[in-house]
Design an enzyme around this catalytic site. Structure first.
Site, PDB file in Angstrom:
ATOM      1  N   GLY A   1     -29.988  -0.052  19.711  1.00 24.44           N
ATOM      2  CA  GLY A   1     -28.943   0.638  18.962  1.00 24.44           C
ATOM      3  C   GLY A   1     -29.470   1.735  18.055  1.00 24.44           C
ATOM      4  O   GLY A   1     -28.918   2.832  18.011  1.00 24.44           O
TER       5      GLY A   1
ATOM      6  N   CYS B   1     -30.941  -9.549  -2.643  1.00 22.24           N
ATOM      7  CA  CYS B   1     -31.268  -9.242  -4.036  1.00 22.24           C
ATOM      8  C   CYS B   1     -32.725  -9.554  -4.272  1.00 22.24           C
ATOM      9  O   CYS B   1     -33.340 -10.337  -3.582  1.00 22.24           O
ATOM     10  CB  CYS B   1     -30.490 -10.064  -5.038  1.00 22.24           C
TER      11      CYS B   1
END
Lengths: 380, 395
Positions: free
Chosen positions: A70, A325
């Site tokens: 992709g 995070c």
């Protein structure tokens, strides 16, 4: 036994795909460009696979450019359109919902002198149609949009956008990043009315390392990879008949499974939510009400997505977190933020993605694990 | 033409140790032990001490002396080390060996400059040090005049000659880490997180000879398995300096949940750290460590203000060493890069101190604040519980 609910990251190949791939690896090893008999046998296998792939994708084989995946396809569409000498301006329209493959390529193109406009999303995670129309008031070299969002399953309205383009800026080609669309929603290239469309094999059960870019003959494009002239010069590099054959079969299986998958995924996702509700687990559904059903984005109150991913992983249940995070900088999720969700919700986001192989028992087990983890670990 | 046999050995020089008085032998023995243990991983070497130096010799010619050199110069107590040619003989032998040695230093691509420096420990040798340098330099020039020229100020390389009971030739001097041999400075327990500072703190104490154990507080699933792997990877890098290192992994999840539910958010970090210190102190007693070592630096974050440090210190009866206390963050980062922990430390997996961090933690907590925040907690019970939830990983 593990419970795999991360098919959007990468799908598991079926035994039939693996068998085809393994057999061809052993038998079709010659270079399809070689003139000897072994080479011609490889070429024949490749042509056969290309024909089947094109059929599944709803186009002619000549439209098919096989790539490594992709990201390469998307890079080729964006760079191949915008960096060639052209009459159209070097202006690129994308949305804030793009996958990094398009988002970062667009940012790089900016450094090469292209203008990039990033269209806002609605709360449902699709491109704001008014902003889209407004952006088309000026000519652009390419419109590139994600068809099914990889985080939320939100589906952009292709027909509407093609109609607007035809009306307002008929010469501007449209590229669709359809990596998460193939195998999840009904789709055909020729019928879509767009000029370029990307896809990736491993998202629907082919091995990693193969993808495609589809191109209508009217769309002018420069190749990204130059070399030995393979694929009519569109993409150099020795062709890979075994991978192509595996992809052909995976696509055929995906086409057959399209409707059952949508039904199953919808049922499983409703079952999951019902189990969460029954246990009093608090969450927000981030995916829009109508979406590609295999993808469910959901945020749990007071529990970080990453924490839940780890907790479930310890029980061999695999889902994806909606944002990464780190200790000192919380890197939120660009797409969810663009949909208007606050930082706290975004931190709690996870993505659960279903396949036809998932069972109700698995979903019940996953829901039990989520409920346990939430009640122990979350502080809403 | 004399028979040009020589041994190739590694000569390691000692620094601070040689200034020690009566217990110098203890330091030297420990250094030899540490070097031997390090080299045992890569092959068979003899390590002996003579004339305030350590000589490392391969037991057979299968051993990789260059790899050994790399290990030797990472052992605390070593100031520098050189691969040397060692042989016995007279002046003729020295001159012939020196020419052969100089040939190995020649760069085929260009003409280089060199000089000779000599030291004579064996006063029976017929020439003085300057005379040795001059004769050796002359012999090399005669043999290699097309490749070399003399430059006594800024030579490309220096041929060092040492005449003792044997004669040594060398050109390379690789710097070592200096410091004192690990094991001569007592035993400490390092509070290891996944950050930049604590591995550097461990390195610094090891450089003063301290033997270390490490403790890591793991709050799975708030901290991921990757965070745990990262800490173990850091500890593994540290073993290059500390030698054997045991990491004690405390399963801290339940305690952290209890603390979070019990304490005001702005005191949570302090209370958590006080709890970690108590557990660490109890563990230190168990492993017979006499001191805790942390990577704290004054004022770096809210929990490292003077008040916060004092508040955490009061819960333990043993001293807490903070070797980075006065160091600028940039200096710590430089050190982390030099010792090879930096790249691992900055991998983005959080440690449990940051999971529940308040938006505005108290920066100047008083002891009374902390005691009040802990009121009603079964501290002793929690510490005892933690001691039953420790996994040991020996590196």
């Amino acid at each position: 036994m593990s419970i795999y609910l991360d098919h959007t990251a990468s799908a598991r190949p079926t035994p039939a795909v693996l068998a085809t791939y393994g057999r061809q690896l052993a038998e079709v090893y010659a270079n399809p460009s070689s003139p000897h008999q072994a080479g011609r046998a490889a070429e024949k296998a490749l042509l056969d696979a290309r024909g089947r792939i094109a059929k599944s994708l709803g186009c002619v084989p000549a439209a098919l450019i096989l790539t490594s995946g992709g990201s390469e396809s998307i890079n080729m569409a964006l760079k191949g359109c915008l960096l060639r000498p052209a009459r159209l301006p070097r202006r690129l329209l994308i949305s804030q919902g793009e996958h990094a493959a398009a988002w970062e390529t667009a940012a790089w193109l900016e450094t090469q002198g292209c203008a990039v406009e990033r269209l806002p999303l609605t709360r449902s995670g699709v491109v704001d149609p008014d902003a889209f129309a407004a952006a088309l008031s000026e000519p652009a070299g390419l419109i590139s949009l994600i068809l099914v969002n990889n985080e939320t399953g939100a589906i952009n309205d292709v027909a509407g956008m093609v109609a607007l383009r035809d009306k307002l800026s008929p010469r501007t080609p449209i590229h669709l990043d359809a990596v998460q669309a193939w195998g999840k929603i009904p789709l055909g290239f020729d019928a879509s009315g767009v000029d370029l469309m990307s896809g990736s094999g491993h998202k629907l059960g082919a091995p990693k390392g193969i993808g495609w870019l589809l191109r209508q003959p009217r769309c002018r494009l420069d190749p990204l990879v130059h070399g030995g002239g393979q694929q009519n010069g569109w993409r150099a590099g020795t062709e890979n008949p075994p991978l192509a054959a595996a992809l052909a079969l995976a696509l055929e299986e995906a086409c057959v499974g399209l409707e059952p998958l949508a039904r199953t995924a919808r049922e499983l996702s409703e079952r999951l939510l019902a189990e969460l509700d029954a246990a009093g687990t608090r969450y927000t559904i981030l995916s829009p009400p109508v979406r590609a059903w295999p993808i469910l984005a959901i945020a749990f109150a007071g529990l970080r997505g990453e924490t839940l991913v780890s907790a479930l992983s310890a029980e061999s249940i695999y889902i994806a977190s909606g944002s990464a995070c780190s200790s000192r900088r919380s890197k939120g999720n660009r797409v969810l933020a663009a949909m208007g969700y606050d930082a706290e919700t975004v931190l709690g986001a996870v993505r659960i993605s279903f396949a036809l192989s998932n069972t109700t028992d698995e979903i019940r087990e996953a829901a039990r694990a989520i409920n346990t983890a939430w009640h122990r670990l979350a502080r809403p | 033409m004399p028979d040009l046999q020589h041994d190739t050995v590694i000569l390691a020089r000692l620094g601070e140790i040689t200034l020690k008085g009566l217990n110098r032998g203890k330091f030297e023995r420990r250094l030899i032990e540490n070097i031997s243990r390090r080299l045992r991983r890569i092959g068979s070497f003899s390590v002996v001490q003579a004339q305030s130096r350590v000589w490392i010799e391969a037991r057979d010619n299968q051993q990789d002396l260059e790899a050994a050199l790399g290990h030797v110069v990472s052992v605390f107590g070593v100031v520098s080390a050189s691969p040397v040619w060692r042989f016995r003989g007279d002046l003729d032998m020295l001159l012939a060996q020196a020419v052969a040695f100089a040939r190995t230093q020649v760069d085929p691509a260009r003409v280089q400059s060199f000089k000779v420096e000599s030291r004579r420990g064996n006063k029976q040798f017929p020439l003085t040090s300057p005379e040795i340098s001059s004769r050796v330099g002359e012999a090399i020039m005669v043999a290699l005049s097309d490749r070399l020229r003399v430059d006594v100020h800024q030579p490309d390389f220096t041929v060092y000659v040492e005449v003792r009971d044997t004669i040594c030739l060398y050109a390379r001097v690789v710097q070592g880490p200096r410091g004192l041999p690990v094991g001569t400075g007592g035993h400490g327990l390092l509070l290891l997180s996944g950050g930049i500072d604590s591995p550097v703190a461990g390195y610094m104490m090891a450089s003063r000879g301290m033997e270390l154990d490490a403790v890591y507080f793991h709050a799975f699933p708030y901290t991921s398995d990757r965070a745990r792997e990262k800490v173990l990877a850091l500890a593994d890098i540290l073993t290059a300096y500390t030698g054997r290192l045991t990491v004690h992994i405390v399963n801290f999840t339940d305690i952290q949940i209890i603390l979070r539910d019990h304490c005001p958010p702005d005191m949570l970090t302090i209370v958590t750290r006080r709890m970690m210190m108590r557990i660490a102190a109890r563990l230190a007693e168990k492993v017979r460590a006499k001191v805790l070592v942390t990577g704290e630096s004054l004022g770096q974050v809210a929990s490292q203000t003077l008040e916060a440090l004092l508040t955490t210190d009061t819960v333990v009866a043993m001293p807490v060493f903070r070797p980075l206390i006065g160091l600028d963050k940039n200096d710590t980062v430089d050190l982390a890069r030099r010792i090879g922990t930096f790249e691992t430390s900055i991998l983005p997996y959080e440690d449990c101190c940051t999971v529940f961090v308040a938006k505005h933690p108290k920066t100047h907590p008083s002891l009374a604040d902390a005691v009040q925040a802990e009121e009603g907690l079964d501290i002793e019970g929690l510490v005892g519980q933690a001691m039953t939830l420790i996994e040991e990983v020996a590196l």
